[in-house]
Motif scaffolding. Structure first.
Motif, short mmCIF file in Angstrom:
data_model
loop_
_atom_site.label_atom_id
_atom_site.label_comp_id
_atom_site.label_asym_id
_atom_site.label_seq_id
_atom_site.Cartn_x
_atom_site.Cartn_y
_atom_site.Cartn_z
N PHE A 46 -11.67 -1.86 -7.52
CA PHE A 46 -11.23 -1.95 -6.02
C PHE A 46 -11.00 -0.55 -5.58
N SER A 47 -10.46 0.32 -6.18
CA SER A 47 -10.15 1.70 -5.77
C SER A 47 -11.50 2.27 -5.74
N LEU A 48 -12.29 2.08 -6.38
CA LEU A 48 -13.93 2.73 -6.56
C LEU A 48 -14.57 2.19 -5.18
N PHE A 49 -14.09 0.97 -4.93
CA PHE A 49 -15.05 0.29 -3.66
C PHE A 49 -14.43 1.00 -2.39
N GLU A 50 -13.22 1.23 -2.35
CA GLU A 50 -12.57 2.23 -1.23
C GLU A 50 -13.11 3.16 -0.88
N THR A 51 -13.76 3.93 -1.81
CA THR A 51 -14.29 5.41 -1.80
C THR A 51 -15.37 5.25 -0.77
N GLU A 52 -16.21 4.09 -0.64
CA GLU A 52 -17.15 3.80 0.17
C GLU A 52 -18.54 4.77 -0.39
N LEU A 116 -5.18 -10.71 0.28
CA LEU A 116 -4.48 -9.68 -0.04
C LEU A 116 -5.27 -8.41 0.38
N TYR A 117 -6.50 -8.48 0.49
CA TYR A 117 -7.43 -7.27 1.24
C TYR A 117 -7.01 -6.90 2.62
N TYR A 118 -6.97 -8.13 3.56
CA TYR A 118 -6.23 -7.71 4.88
C TYR A 118 -4.86 -7.35 4.85
N ARG A 119 -4.17 -7.88 4.03
CA ARG A 119 -2.87 -7.49 3.86
C ARG A 119 -2.76 -5.97 3.45
N SER A 120 -3.54 -5.63 2.50
CA SER A 120 -3.76 -4.06 1.91
C SER A 120 -3.90 -3.19 3.13
N GLU A 121 -5.03 -3.69 4.08
CA GLU A 121 -5.48 -2.91 5.43
C GLU A 121 -4.07 -2.60 6.13
N GLU A 122 -3.16 -3.81 6.44
CA GLU A 122 -2.05 -3.41 7.24
C GLU A 122 -1.12 -2.64 6.60
N LEU A 123 -0.89 -2.83 5.32
CA LEU A 123 -0.26 -1.66 4.67
C LEU A 123 -0.55 -0.05 4.82
N VAL A 124 -1.88 0.07 4.49
CA VAL A 124 -2.50 1.12 4.84
C VAL A 124 -2.37 1.94 6.37
N THR A 125 -2.45 0.84 7.31
CA THR A 125 -2.16 1.23 8.67
C THR A 125 -0.82 1.55 8.92
N ASN A 126 -0.03 1.05 8.22
CA ASN A 126 1.48 1.08 8.74
C ASN A 126 2.20 2.35 8.13
N TYR A 127 1.56 2.65 6.91
CA TYR A 127 2.21 3.58 6.18
C TYR A 127 0.94 4.48 5.52
N ASN A 129 0.77 7.87 5.66
CA ASN A 129 1.38 9.15 5.08
C ASN A 129 1.98 8.94 3.57
N ASN A 130 2.23 7.54 3.32
CA ASN A 130 2.78 7.30 1.99
C ASN A 130 1.59 7.09 0.99
N GLY A 131 1.36 8.11 0.06
CA GLY A 131 0.41 7.91 -1.03
C GLY A 131 0.47 6.82 -2.05
N ALA A 132 1.60 6.60 -2.36
CA ALA A 132 1.86 5.61 -3.53
C ALA A 132 1.74 4.18 -2.72
N ILE A 133 2.13 3.97 -1.51
CA ILE A 133 1.79 2.64 -0.79
C ILE A 133 0.35 2.46 -0.56
N VAL A 134 -0.31 3.61 -0.34
CA VAL A 134 -1.87 3.33 0.01
C VAL A 134 -2.41 3.19 -0.85
N LEU A 135 -2.21 3.97 -2.23
CA LEU A 135 -2.81 3.50 -3.52
C LEU A 135 -2.48 1.93 -4.17
N PHE A 136 -1.31 1.60 -4.08
CA PHE A 136 -0.87 0.19 -4.28
C PHE A 136 -1.83 -0.63 -3.50
N ALA A 137 -1.97 -0.45 -2.07
CA ALA A 137 -2.62 -1.40 -1.31
C ALA A 137 -4.17 -1.53 -1.59
N ARG A 138 -4.73 -0.27 -2.06
CA ARG A 138 -6.13 -0.25 -2.19
C ARG A 138 -6.29 -1.13 -3.60
#
Length: 232
Positions: A46-52, A116-127, A129-138
């Motif tokens: 899923f992380s690789l998919f996010e690289t688009e 969970l995908y849409y929830r992860s998009e919300e986390l990325v939008t809200n945080y 600048n937080n690399g750990a949260i962005v990675l976890f969300a992806r």
């Protein structure tokens, strides 16, 4: 096109994995390796998919394809072998167990993964600048799949497999030979009962025509002219 290539590769790898599992002392070992691979590959996928990128799409699907082939190539035969103690129940046992788990976990997986995908998009939008949260969300949808594979890995150790591949083949032969002996015994009993019927039935139990024919053959039924008729 990518999906077509990956599915074709999956079919080929599944056949190869099935052949490899036939050579293993325990078929479950191949399944455990594949399940462990899926558990580690799904978050990365899923992380690789996010690289688009094309490379990310191909690598992510290939990782899942390879690990899934190890599982699917051996799980069909393994499910049937679980019921070798009573082969007459193998179809029912496999059908109920496989379809129930597929309904409960496989049927609900797309809904939960989408949530969970849409929830992860919300986390990325809200945080952002937080690399750990962005990675976890992806990796969040993949982590849920990894959780299910952990359950599968636990079940592979919790289920008491009655035998391995070598003794499993022996069990099949023994069950087949036992059934053949039963059929032979039933046939011999039928032939024996039929033989007893024909050998123990009395000769006088026939029809009147048969009895009359017997008397004629024995001479007891020959014609005797009346006394005084001049023919004696």
């Amino acid at each position: 096109l990518i999906n077509f290539i990956i599915v074709g590769l999956f079919i080929i790898l599944e056949v190869i994995a099935g052949k490899i599992s036939d050579k293993c002392a325990h078929r479950i070992d191949s399944i455990r390796i594949g399940v462990a691979g899926i558990m580690m590959a799904c978050p990365v996928m899923f992380s690789l998919f996010e690289t688009e990128t094309m490379v990310g799409y191909v690598l992510g699907q290939f990782m899942l394809c390879f690990c899934s082939a190890l599982v699917c190539g051996a799980v069909g035969a393994w499910e049937v072998e679980l019921w070798m103690g009573d082969p007459t129940l193998s179809f029912t046992g496999v059908a109920i167990g496989h379809n129930t788990s597929a309904t409960l976990f496989g049927g609900t997986l797309p809904v939960i993964a989408t949530f969970l995908y849409y929830r992860s998009e919300e986390l990325v939008t809200n945080y952002p600048n937080n690399g750990a949260i962005v990675l976890f969300a992806r990796m969040l949808p993949g982590l849920y799949i990894s959780l299910l594979t952990c359950l599968s890995l636990y079940c592979s150790y919790a289920i008491c497999h009655p035998h391995d591949i070598r003794t499993g083949e022996r069990k099949i032969r023994e069950a087949y030979q036992k059934e053949q002996r039963r059929k032979k015994k039933r046939l011999m009993r039928t032939l024996s009962s039929m033989t007893e019927i024909f050998t123990t039935s009395p000769r006088s139990g026939g029809t009147m025509e048969m009895q009359e024919g017997d008397r004629q053959n024995d001479g007891t039924g020959s014609y005797s002219p009346p006394v005084g008729s001049g023919l004696t």
